[in-house]
Motif scaffolding. Sequence first.
Motif, short mmCIF file in Angstrom:
data_model
loop_
_atom_site.label_atom_id
_atom_site.label_comp_id
_atom_site.label_asym_id
_atom_site.label_seq_id
_atom_site.Cartn_x
_atom_site.Cartn_y
_atom_site.Cartn_z
N LEU A 151 -50.58 -53.02 -26.23
CA LEU A 151 -50.95 -52.93 -24.81
C LEU A 151 -50.45 -51.64 -24.17
N ALA A 176 -46.66 -55.67 -21.49
CA ALA A 176 -47.05 -57.03 -21.88
C ALA A 176 -46.02 -58.06 -21.46
N LYS A 177 -46.53 -59.23 -21.06
CA LYS A 177 -45.69 -60.38 -20.75
C LYS A 177 -46.30 -61.61 -21.42
N HIS A 224 -53.66 -60.02 -19.16
CA HIS A 224 -53.68 -58.67 -18.59
C HIS A 224 -55.09 -58.08 -18.63
N ASN A 225 -55.50 -57.50 -17.54
CA ASN A 225 -56.76 -56.74 -17.51
C ASN A 225 -56.43 -55.32 -17.97
N VAL A 226 -56.79 -55.00 -19.20
CA VAL A 226 -56.40 -53.70 -19.75
C VAL A 226 -57.50 -52.65 -19.66
N VAL A 252 -49.33 -64.38 -19.65
CA VAL A 252 -50.10 -63.61 -18.65
C VAL A 252 -51.32 -63.00 -19.32
N GLN A 298 -55.95 -65.11 -14.22
CA GLN A 298 -56.93 -64.16 -13.69
C GLN A 298 -58.00 -64.93 -12.93
N VAL A 331 -50.09 -50.73 -20.17
CA VAL A 331 -49.82 -52.08 -19.69
C VAL A 331 -48.51 -52.60 -20.31
N GLY A 377 -54.05 -61.44 -23.81
CA GLY A 377 -53.02 -62.38 -23.40
C GLY A 377 -52.24 -62.94 -24.58
#
Length: 227
Positions: free
Chosen positions: A192, A199-200, A205-207, A203, A59, A197, A218
Amino acid sequence: MVGKYKSIFVPTTGPDDWRQLLAEPDKQWKTGCSAKELAYCWEMAEGFPAEVEAVLRSQPEFASLEILFAVPEYKVFLPGGARPSQNDIFVLARNSGGLVVIMVEGKVSEPFGPTLGDWLAETTSGKVKRLSYLRSVLRIRGEISEKMRYQLLHRTASALIVAERFCAKNAVMLVHSFSAESAWFDDYAAFLELYGVTAKTGVLHNVLDESVPNLFCGWVKGVSGGR
């Protein structure tokens, strides 16, 4: 009643100092368990562990992030009971964009505690109050499955609560997993999904970015040292 926050912290001299802070040291401080893996990984790093820094850099908001201080086993008090959320590591960091609060949850093979259904099996007014509070903090509008892991709710809420206390723009909940099979990733992914979202691993994530503090989540894959 919500408990009182500690305002004085003593620096560690090494990983073994983390043991005394655990809720159940004899049970939790063992080779191959997350508490010990996390302590050695973070104490041996100069700043963020490399794998954590790589995920944060996914990010742009977190470029050149610097740790101001980190507190192991940091307790965040919640209404509806005497037991706080005891976060494995609380990190206060900053860059040119301002302060960032990061809550780290270490995992190897341990699950994220009981499901919400199991936690609510013996419903009390305190639990109802706490769950309502967590929903508000996490800005969850829809239904929460009884299969959701309760720990993911209060750990993520901890990041937002402390970010607000420090007037930080961004809050991060990181799972630092030392499991080669990414054990319990499905539970994290289900959490998530509450925010739409997918999930990975690896990564950030901006949730939630609809209001301050923003929320990022993350999953970091660490390398077990077999400590």
